[in-house]
Design an enzyme around this catalytic site. Structure first.
Site, PDB file in Angstrom:
ATOM      1  N   ASP A 169       0.369  -2.584   4.456  1.00 57.94           N
ATOM      2  CA  ASP A 169      -0.447  -2.327   3.268  1.00 57.94           C
ATOM      3  C   ASP A 169      -0.555  -0.817   3.028  1.00 57.94           C
ATOM      4  OD1 ASP A 169      -2.590  -2.075   1.370  1.00 57.94           O
ATOM      5  OD2 ASP A 169      -3.284  -4.071   1.961  1.00 57.94           O
ATOM      6  N   HIS A 200       0.829  -4.204   0.043  1.00 56.44           N
ATOM      7  CA  HIS A 200      -0.339  -4.599  -0.736  1.00 56.44           C
ATOM      8  C   HIS A 200       0.080  -5.400  -1.967  1.00 56.44           C
ATOM      9  CE1 HIS A 200      -4.593  -4.108  -1.766  1.00 56.44           C
ATOM     10  NE2 HIS A 200      -4.196  -3.959  -3.018  1.00 56.44           N
TER      11      HIS A 200
END
Length: 231
Positions: A169, A200
């Site tokens: 992420d 993400h």
């Protein structure tokens, strides 16, 4: 598919998008927006949850700053606006608004009385906060950011929580990711699933990091989770 107005606990009213399933009564779902508002992506997500048999409601959490925000992830200007709105949000009040939406959906004729929350991005963080601060029957968070800073609240979790975590992420770090997984591993209510190689928003259709296989897996697990705990 319609829009309703929900009373906030501290006065004022906010809009919410509602998608109803073909068969009722059904379990209720508060679908929690990303930083882009209740846009086409979130409305389509609600429609999809309705197709899976849930009564879905997505409240406008930016209403205290600017009602009716609908941004995309396609331009730098929209990203800048989205981050400004996120940074300007009072997350404690946002959770209170989500609790108001939860109460609203539970009170609908088409709801069984059981209801949970599912959130993405900013909403993934808020879904974690719903697990620690509300009586939602089950909660799911997709790639919530900053959860390591909320671990002090984890002892309040008393209903099932499923977290979908992107291994890579870009808004987090390996250290923060590992802290979240380690901090929750002994909590019997929490399932934290890390998606290898994912970034993400891997489950946002049309997004830069969308990955259909990972998204399909996460969505399948989410629907099974809610069918189990909102039955």
């Amino acid at each position: 598919m319609s829009e309703v107005m929900i009373d906030a606990g501290d006065g004022g009213r906010f809009s919410a998008y509602v998608a109803k399933p073909k068969v009722t009564p059904a379990g209720g779902l508060v679908v929690i927006q990303e930083i882009f508002g209740v846009n086409a992506v979130m409305r389509e997500q609600c429609d999809w949850y309705a197709s899976q048999g849930f009564l879905a409601v997505c409240p406008d959490l930016f209403w205290r700053q600017q009602p009716g925000i609908q941004l995309t992830d396609k331009t730098e200007a929209e990203w800048n606006k989205a981050f400004a709105l996120m940074n300007g949000m009072d997350q404690d009040k946002a959770v209170e608004d989500l609790k108001a939406a939860l109460s609203w959906v539970r009170g609908q004729d088409g709801c069984t009385g059981k209801a949970g929350s599912v959130g993405y991005c900013l909403g993934g963080r808020l879904a974690f906060m719903m697990a620690t601060r509300s009586d939602a029957d089950a909660n799911v968070g997709y790639y919530g950011v900053g959860l390591e800073g909320l671990l002090g609240e984890a002892g309040n979790i008393g209903k099932p929580l499923l977290l979908h975590i992107a291994e890579n992420d870009k808004f987090s770090s390996p250290e923060k990711r590992d802290a979240v997984v380690a901090g929750l591993k002994d909590n019997k209510w929490v399932t934290a699933k890390v998606y290898p190689g994912m970034d993400h928003a891997f489950a946002r259709p049309g997004g830069e990091h969308y990955d259909q296989d990972a998204a399909d897996e996460a969505n399948r697990l989410t629907v099974e989770f809610f069918r189990t705990h909102l039955a």
